[in-house]
Structure formats: structure tokens, C-alpha cells
Design a protein around this motif. Structure first.
Motif, mmCIF file in Angstrom:
data_model
loop_
_atom_site.group_PDB
_atom_site.id
_atom_site.type_symbol
_atom_site.label_atom_id
_atom_site.label_comp_id
_atom_site.label_asym_id
_atom_site.label_seq_id
_atom_site.Cartn_x
_atom_site.Cartn_y
_atom_site.Cartn_z
ATOM 1 N N PRO A 68 -23.556 12.876 -11.010
ATOM 2 C CA PRO A 68 -22.963 11.690 -10.403
ATOM 3 C C PRO A 68 -22.112 12.055 -9.201
ATOM 4 C CG PRO A 68 -21.782 12.290 -12.385
ATOM 5 C CD PRO A 68 -22.989 13.183 -12.319
ATOM 6 N N GLU A 69 -22.003 11.115 -8.269
ATOM 7 C CA GLU A 69 -21.158 11.333 -7.100
ATOM 8 C C GLU A 69 -19.716 11.071 -7.499
ATOM 9 O OE1 GLU A 69 -20.845 10.043 -2.392
ATOM 10 O OE2 GLU A 69 -22.350 9.115 -3.700
ATOM 11 N N LEU A 70 -18.874 12.057 -7.322
ATOM 12 C CA LEU A 70 -17.509 12.005 -7.842
ATOM 13 C C LEU A 70 -16.488 12.227 -6.730
ATOM 14 C CD1 LEU A 70 -18.017 14.332 -10.956
ATOM 15 C CD2 LEU A 70 -18.243 11.843 -10.884
ATOM 16 N N ILE A 71 -15.310 11.641 -6.941
ATOM 17 C CA ILE A 71 -14.143 11.934 -6.108
ATOM 18 C C ILE A 71 -13.082 12.525 -7.022
ATOM 19 C CG2 ILE A 71 -12.298 10.952 -4.698
ATOM 20 C CD1 ILE A 71 -14.181 8.766 -3.821
ATOM 21 N N HIS A 72 -12.550 13.678 -6.675
ATOM 22 C CA HIS A 72 -11.518 14.340 -7.462
ATOM 23 C C HIS A 72 -10.177 14.143 -6.764
ATOM 24 C CE1 HIS A 72 -14.374 16.691 -10.038
ATOM 25 N NE2 HIS A 72 -15.162 16.421 -9.008
ATOM 26 N N LEU A 73 -9.206 13.638 -7.509
ATOM 27 C CA LEU A 73 -7.885 13.377 -6.952
ATOM 28 C C LEU A 73 -6.828 14.135 -7.734
ATOM 29 C CD1 LEU A 73 -8.096 9.490 -6.486
ATOM 30 C CD2 LEU A 73 -8.599 11.255 -4.790
ATOM 31 N N GLY A 74 -5.931 14.808 -7.014
ATOM 32 C CA GLY A 74 -4.803 15.491 -7.626
ATOM 33 C C GLY A 74 -3.551 14.657 -7.478
ATOM 34 N N PRO A 75 -2.459 15.067 -8.119
ATOM 35 C CA PRO A 75 -1.206 14.299 -8.071
ATOM 36 C C PRO A 75 -0.792 13.958 -6.643
ATOM 37 C CG PRO A 75 -1.023 16.083 -9.650
ATOM 38 C CD PRO A 75 -2.325 16.289 -8.937
ATOM 39 N N GLY A 76 -0.578 12.659 -6.420
ATOM 40 C CA GLY A 76 -0.179 12.185 -5.105
ATOM 41 C C GLY A 76 -1.323 11.755 -4.213
ATOM 42 N N ASP A 77 -2.558 12.122 -4.559
ATOM 43 C CA ASP A 77 -3.716 11.713 -3.756
ATOM 44 C C ASP A 77 -4.031 10.245 -3.992
ATOM 45 O OD1 ASP A 77 -3.961 14.285 -2.853
ATOM 46 O OD2 ASP A 77 -5.592 14.832 -4.214
ATOM 47 N N VAL A 78 -4.565 9.588 -2.970
ATOM 48 C CA VAL A 78 -4.937 8.178 -3.078
ATOM 49 C C VAL A 78 -6.376 7.995 -2.605
ATOM 50 C CG1 VAL A 78 -2.564 7.382 -2.754
ATOM 51 C CG2 VAL A 78 -4.075 7.601 -0.775
ATOM 52 N N ASP B 123 -8.747 4.441 -1.432
ATOM 53 C CA ASP B 123 -8.906 2.998 -1.303
ATOM 54 C C ASP B 123 -10.292 2.584 -1.769
ATOM 55 O OD1 ASP B 123 -6.404 2.940 -0.246
ATOM 56 O OD2 ASP B 123 -7.020 2.487 1.809
ATOM 57 N N PHE B 124 -10.398 1.356 -2.305
ATOM 58 C CA PHE B 124 -11.695 0.817 -2.683
ATOM 59 C C PHE B 124 -11.853 -0.580 -2.091
ATOM 60 C CE2 PHE B 124 -8.753 -0.179 -6.139
ATOM 61 C CZ PHE B 124 -8.974 -1.517 -6.391
ATOM 62 N N GLY B 125 -13.109 -0.949 -1.853
ATOM 63 C CA GLY B 125 -13.402 -2.260 -1.276
ATOM 64 C C GLY B 125 -14.797 -2.295 -0.699
ATOM 65 N N ARG B 126 -15.071 -3.345 0.076
ATOM 66 C CA ARG B 126 -16.420 -3.537 0.639
ATOM 67 C C ARG B 126 -16.735 -2.500 1.700
ATOM 68 N NH1 ARG B 126 -15.859 -8.394 2.429
ATOM 69 N NH2 ARG B 126 -16.241 -8.194 4.655
ATOM 70 N N GLY B 127 -15.739 -1.929 2.305
ATOM 71 C CA GLY B 127 -15.964 -0.893 3.305
ATOM 72 C C GLY B 127 -15.109 -1.099 4.536
ATOM 73 N N GLY B 128 -14.815 -0.028 5.202
ATOM 74 C CA GLY B 128 -13.975 -0.058 6.387
ATOM 75 C C GLY B 128 -13.279 1.283 6.535
ATOM 76 N N THR B 129 -12.418 1.371 7.503
ATOM 77 C CA THR B 129 -11.714 2.620 7.767
ATOM 78 C C THR B 129 -10.905 3.069 6.560
ATOM 79 O OG1 THR B 129 -11.525 1.991 10.101
ATOM 80 C CG2 THR B 129 -10.094 3.765 9.319
ATOM 81 N N GLY B 130 -11.165 4.265 6.116
ATOM 82 C CA GLY B 130 -10.391 4.848 5.024
ATOM 83 C C GLY B 130 -10.823 4.456 3.629
ATOM 84 N N VAL B 131 -11.821 3.588 3.490
ATOM 85 C CA VAL B 131 -12.282 3.166 2.170
ATOM 86 C C VAL B 131 -13.248 4.212 1.620
ATOM 87 C CG1 VAL B 131 -13.559 1.424 0.877
ATOM 88 C CG2 VAL B 131 -11.932 0.729 2.631
ATOM 89 N N ARG B 132 -12.872 4.840 0.502
ATOM 90 C CA ARG B 132 -13.686 5.914 -0.069
ATOM 91 C C ARG B 132 -14.573 5.426 -1.206
ATOM 92 N NH1 ARG B 132 -9.865 10.896 -1.420
ATOM 93 N NH2 ARG B 132 -11.905 11.908 -1.621
ATOM 94 N N ILE B 133 -14.165 4.342 -1.872
ATOM 95 C CA ILE B 133 -14.947 3.796 -2.989
ATOM 96 C C ILE B 133 -15.519 2.467 -2.523
ATOM 97 C CG2 ILE B 133 -14.896 3.108 -5.413
ATOM 98 C CD1 ILE B 133 -12.236 4.753 -5.602
ATOM 99 N N VAL B 134 -16.797 2.466 -2.169
ATOM 100 C CA VAL B 134 -17.414 1.302 -1.538
ATOM 101 C C VAL B 134 -18.142 0.451 -2.579
ATOM 102 C CG1 VAL B 134 -19.054 0.526 0.204
ATOM 103 C CG2 VAL B 134 -17.657 2.564 0.630
ATOM 104 N N LEU B 135 -17.796 -0.847 -2.618
ATOM 105 C CA LEU B 135 -18.419 -1.824 -3.508
ATOM 106 C C LEU B 135 -19.125 -2.843 -2.624
ATOM 107 C CD1 LEU B 135 -15.341 -2.293 -5.865
ATOM 108 C CD2 LEU B 135 -17.325 -0.823 -6.264
ATOM 109 N N THR B 136 -20.438 -2.744 -2.564
ATOM 110 C CA THR B 136 -21.205 -3.526 -1.587
ATOM 111 C C THR B 136 -21.503 -4.917 -2.115
ATOM 112 O OG1 THR B 136 -23.234 -2.549 -2.463
ATOM 113 C CG2 THR B 136 -22.243 -1.488 -0.539
ATOM 114 N N ASP B 137 -20.500 -5.779 -2.087
ATOM 115 C CA ASP B 137 -20.671 -7.183 -2.453
ATOM 116 C C ASP B 137 -19.844 -8.006 -1.467
ATOM 117 O OD1 ASP B 137 -21.450 -9.022 -5.129
ATOM 118 O OD2 ASP B 137 -19.781 -9.787 -3.926
ATOM 119 N N PRO B 138 -20.459 -9.057 -0.862
ATOM 120 C CA PRO B 138 -19.728 -9.837 0.143
ATOM 121 C C PRO B 138 -18.522 -10.587 -0.407
ATOM 122 C CG PRO B 138 -21.835 -10.860 -0.400
ATOM 123 C CD PRO B 138 -21.840 -9.515 -1.030
#
Length: 259
Positions: free
Chosen positions: A22-32, A34-49
Motif C-alpha cells: 500500500p502507498e503509505l505516509i510515515h509521520l513522526g512527532p510534530g509532522d503534519v 493535509d487532506f482534501g480534494r487537492g491543492g498546494t500542500g495536500v498530501r492525502i488526496v480524496l477525489t470527490d467534488p
């Protein structure tokens, strides 16, 4: 060391019958992230209008994580994948809501119904793994396992033959593990897909096994490596066999040993 692991939405899922990577993102303490439909800085993309371009944010903190809801009108739900329908709701505009679950699914309302992604907190701390008060910096246990979880039951069932007879080199297959655990009330709806999911979670998130080329030889090599590490380091011991159903309630089928 990562505090949380985010499994991105997509066709490659840990709970598939034949799980891939699976495609994974690993985050350590203090890491952030963003999630959403997409845009600058959004790492978790949910493709729904129906989902905002920047709908919210995850923040790794200690051995748990926080969820921020950037929506002004809708709540988000965080489901406990190990609980019996347990969940928490993050209200519109709520920032930094702490999430205590080890297995979670973040669910957002969408035009297609719902959209979401999974979050794992594999480094949860448990009593007995903490340093004594005043003893300096806390020691982080390299294998933080929760003995009340389903993944731990799967691990015990996997190791059971060798715990009962160290000379027994056979390991139960996925189908055998399902039948062994189903007599338990918490495992009545257990499936092969779920067992594969837990095996992958143990191998890649909890024990962080370096399987290398072993993955090419199939799921059997992964189970063998998992059982070997668990028994070698005493992660599963004879007293844990009491977590399993009585042996007559879920007897292993020898012909499935290589499944």
C-alpha cells in the motif's frame, strides 16, 4: 521513529485477498499532513467534488495523533477499526482533536456517499513498556503490541503450533487462522482478507520486518518470518495461548497447512 502511518486511498489495500504494497505516509512527532480534494500542500488526496480542496489536517504527537477539521459546516468521523462500532466525531472547525485509536478510518461526507483513509498508530505505549518515573527519557519499545487487539490474536494463532511443540515446523495458513479464531465472540465475522490485513500490519508496521526478496516467494515466507521474530524475541509466549478458544472449538485442518 514514526508515530503514525497513513494508508492513502487507492486500489492497493492491506485488506485485499492478495495484499500488495500500500502507498503509505510515515509521520513522526510534530509532522503534519493535509487532506482534501487537492491543492498546494495536500498530501492525502480524496477525489470527490463534495470535499473541500483542503479539508483538514493530521498531526503526529507522541504515541497518538490529532485531527483538525477545516470545514465550516460538516463533521468528520474517526472509526475505531478494532472496536465494536466505536467512533468519535470531530466537529466543524475543531482543531487538534486527539485520536486514541491504534487502527482508525477517517470518514468524510462526500457526493459519492463517503470518502476516507486509514490511519495507524503502531507505537502506542502500554503499561510495562515505560521507564520508571524520574528515570530519564522514556524508552520506546521496538515492538509495542497490544495483547487485547485482533492482530495479536492472529499472531498467537500463527505461532500456536510452535509454542505447543517447538519441533513442529508447520505454520497454519490464513484459512486455518480464520477457523481457529472464529469461535471467539470478537472474531465471529473474521475473514481471510482481515487476517491478511493483520499479518501485513504486523509485518510492516508493528515489527517492521525487512523481508527483502522473501516477499517474492509468497505469503508463506512472510508468515514464517513473522512467527520466527515473534517467538525469538518472546513477543508471543505460552501464557498467551489462553487467549485462543479451546482447541476443540477451532481445530486446524492439516491439509491446509500450506495455504
Amino acid at each position: 521513529m514514526e508515530t503514525i502511518i497513513v494508508q492513502l486511498p487507492g486500489p492497493s489495500q492491506w485488506d485485499a485477498d492478495e495484499p500488495g504494497s500500500p502507498e503509505l505516509i510515515h509521520l513522526g512527532p510534530g509532522d503534519v499532513a493535509d487532506f482534501g480534494r487537492g491543492g498546494t500542500g495536500v498530501r492525502i488526496v480524496l477525489t470527490d467534488p463534495g470535499i473541500s480542496r483542503r479539508a483538514g489536517q493530521l498531526e503526529a504527537a507522541g504515541d497518538y495523533w490529532r485531527l483538525s477539521n477545516f470545514s465550516r459546516s460538516v463533521s468528520y468521523v474517526v472509526e475505531n477499526l478494532e472496536g465494536a462500532g466505536e467512533y468519535l466525531t470531530v466537529a466543524p472547525g475543531r482543531l487538534g482533536a486527539p485520536v486514541p485509536f491504534e487502527f482508525s478510518r477517517v470518514v468524510l461526507p462526500a457526493l459519492s456517499g463517503t470518502a476516507g483513509f486509514k490511519v495507524f498508530a503502531p507505537q502506542h505505549a502500554y503499561l510495562g513498556e515505560q521507564s520508571a518515573p524520574g528515570g530519564g527519557e522514556q524508552t520506546v519499545h521496538p515492538f509495542a503490541l497490544d495483547p487485547t487487539s485482533k492482530y495479536f490474536l492472529v499472531l498467537v494463532a500463527l505461532c500456536e503450533p510452535r509454542l505447543r511443540d517447538p519441533s513442529d515446523t508447520a505454520l497454519p495458513g490464513v484459512g486455518q487462522i480464520v477457523e481457529r479464531l472464529r469461535p471467539l465472540e470478537s472474531c465471529r465475522d473474521l475473514t481471510r482478507s482481515a487476517v491478511n490485513y493483520h499479518i501485513d500490519y504486523l509485518a510492516f508496521a508493528k515489527l517492521r520486518l525487512d523481508l527483502g526478496e522473501e516477499t517474492a516467494t509468497g505469503a508463506g515466507a512472510k508468515r514464517a518470518r513473522l512467527a520466527s521474530v515473534a517467538l525469538r524475541f518472546g513477543l508471543v509466549r505460552e501464557e498467551h495461548l489462553g487467549l485462543l478458544p479451546r482447541r476443540g472449538a477451532g481445530r486446524l485442518a492439516p491439509q491446509e497447512a500450506g495455504a
